[in-house]
Design an enzyme around this catalytic site. Structure first.
Site, PDB file in Angstrom:
ATOM      1  N   ASN A  26       0.868  -1.178   0.000  1.00  0.00           N
ATOM      2  CA  ASN A  26       0.000   0.000   0.000  1.00  0.00           C
ATOM      3  C   ASN A  26       0.910   1.234   0.000  1.00  0.00           C
ATOM      4  O   ASN A  26       2.142   1.094   0.009  1.00  0.00           O
ATOM      5  CB  ASN A  26      -0.952  -0.015   1.197  1.00  0.00           C
ATOM      6  CG  ASN A  26      -0.217  -0.038   2.527  1.00  0.00           C
ATOM      7  OD1 ASN A  26       0.959   0.318   2.605  1.00  0.00           O
ATOM      8  ND2 ASN A  26      -0.890  -0.461   3.582  1.00  0.00           N
ATOM      9  N   ASP A 220     -11.542  -3.433   0.225  1.00  0.00           N
ATOM     10  CA  ASP A 220     -10.499  -2.791   1.026  1.00  0.00           C
ATOM     11  C   ASP A 220      -9.876  -1.620   0.261  1.00  0.00           C
ATOM     12  O   ASP A 220      -9.543  -0.588   0.842  1.00  0.00           O
ATOM     13  CB  ASP A 220      -9.434  -3.833   1.405  1.00  0.00           C
ATOM     14  CG  ASP A 220      -8.365  -3.247   2.297  1.00  0.00           C
ATOM     15  OD1 ASP A 220      -8.720  -2.807   3.406  1.00  0.00           O
ATOM     16  OD2 ASP A 220      -7.185  -3.199   1.888  1.00  0.00           O
TER      17      ASP A 220
END
Ligand code: COA
Length: 347
Positions: A26, A220
């Site tokens: 991420n 997500d």
């Protein structure tokens, strides 16, 4: 007797190991929460499909029906090795409970730590008729109490999902990507986001229906976008509330994954995510809400420390109601965590 038990035990256990690569990261540089959820679901799907086909009879594929609340206990870093171990812990007539543990290993020091622990429920669907639920071969339990405990978990989730099914009956329109220029910062409308995805073959099981792990990864991703738009910092997934997968999503469907902020505490944010399916190809054309879930995100400083979160600006009665409900969930899980910590320190 013991040897037979051990052989059966190993048949119920699956360990999957892989190195975490830069494309798993991420923006904070850690492994994406969605990637971890996908790995967890893959391990669960393999072990439950294998188990459900362990006896002669109709061949089937296990479909993800439910994931219990999952906490992200510690970040996993790029370059570390992810160990995913899955074990079947309970079987009902038509469902399989799988417990999955994820460990991160630093291969330079051999140090390992637990990053996630998840419980998933799978239901076997016939390979020739996707609408037919097949029977699950029962497992043998090492001790009678383990079966009893499993039965209690099964009864509890059955009750809980019955309640959410009732709630999911409300029709909620998908959140349309807002024109941020006209919205005030820190409002729900400012950060709400959506992502549209055409379900392709690589997203699907042998049946041609979406893998639960693919859906959770997309959910997500959307929750992460909402969180970044709200805080403008690096963010990480802290937990996901229980998710029920009531409806299948077929290859060729267009799915809209929408997320909106519902609640902010001092250092966390709750984001509600919906998955709406639009099936345009095929005999039956319909639109429906396939899944919904609450994700909790935390904002991080450059040093990786949790930061205070800008408070959500509430603009109407609906948002106020959702905020209060989110606060209730937040307080409930906080109390549960405190009790668990107390129990651990007393042991
Ligand atoms: N969580 C856990 N178990 C579930 C469940 C859920 N959300 N929904 C159903 N079950 C279990 C039931 O307890 C039952 O087992 P039991 O008889 O041992 O108690 C078994 O599934 C069959 O229940 P039934 O009522 O006959 O089936 P259903 O019509 O509710 O269908 C599914 C269940 C899971 C097949 C259906 O909800 C479905 O297709 N969901 C989508 C699955 C999927 O596509 N997953 C990936 C999503 S992206």
């Amino acid at each position: 007797m013991r040897t037979t038990y051990l052989r059966r035990f190993w048949e119920r256990l699956l360990v999957h190991v892989r190195i975490m690569r830069p494309d798993d990261a991420n923006i904070a540089g850690n492994v994406h929460g969605g990637t971890i959820l996908k790995m967890i679901e893959e391990a669960g799907a393999i072990i439950s499909t294998r188990h459900c086909n362990s006896q002669t009879g109709e061949k089937c594929v296990a479909a993800l029906a439910r994931v219990e609340r999952t906490d992200f206990l510690s970040p996993m870093c790029i370059g570390e090795v992810g160990h995913v171990s899955a074990e079947i812990t309970y079987t009902s007539k038509h469902s399989v409970e799988v417990q999955v543990n994820v460990m991160a290993e630093n291969i330079l020091t051999s140090a390992k730590r637990l990053t996630n622990r998840a419980t998933l429920w799978y239901v076997p669907l016939s390979l020739t008729n996707v609408d037919k639920v097949t029977e699950v071969p029962p497992i043998e339990y090492e001790r009678k109490e383990l079966e009893e405990e499993g039965r209690k978990r099964y009864e509890n989730q059955k009750l809980e999902r019955f309640e959410t099914k009732q709630r999911n009956g409300d029709v909620i329109l998908p959140v349309i990507d807002p024109d941020r220029q006209t919205k005030e910062q820190y409002t729900v409308g400012y950060s709400q986001s959506s992502l549209i995805h055409l379900v392709g073959p690589s997203d699907c099981t042998l049946h041609g229906y979406v893998h639960g792990g693919v859906t959770m990864k997309l959910m997500d991703e959307v929750a992460g976008i909402v969180a970044v738009r709200h805080c403008k910092t690096n963010v990480v997934t802290a937990s996901v509330d229980a998710i029920n997968f009531h409806r299948k999503i077929q290859k060729g469907c267009i799915i809209t994954i929408s997320g909106r902020m519902t609640f902010t505490s001092n250092k966390s944010m709750e984001i509600e995510v919906f998955v709406d399916a639009d099936c345009l190809v095929g005999d039956i054309q319909e639109k429906y809400r396939a899944v919904s879930a609450f994700f909790t995100y935390v904002s991080l400083s450059k040093e990786g420390k949790p930061l205070p979160v800008p408070q959500l600006l509430i603009e109407n009665e609906e948002e106020k109601k959702r905020f209060e409900e989110g606060k209730g969930r937040y307080l409930q899980t906080k109390t549960k965590r405190q009790i668990q910590t107390q129990c651990l320190t007393q042991q």
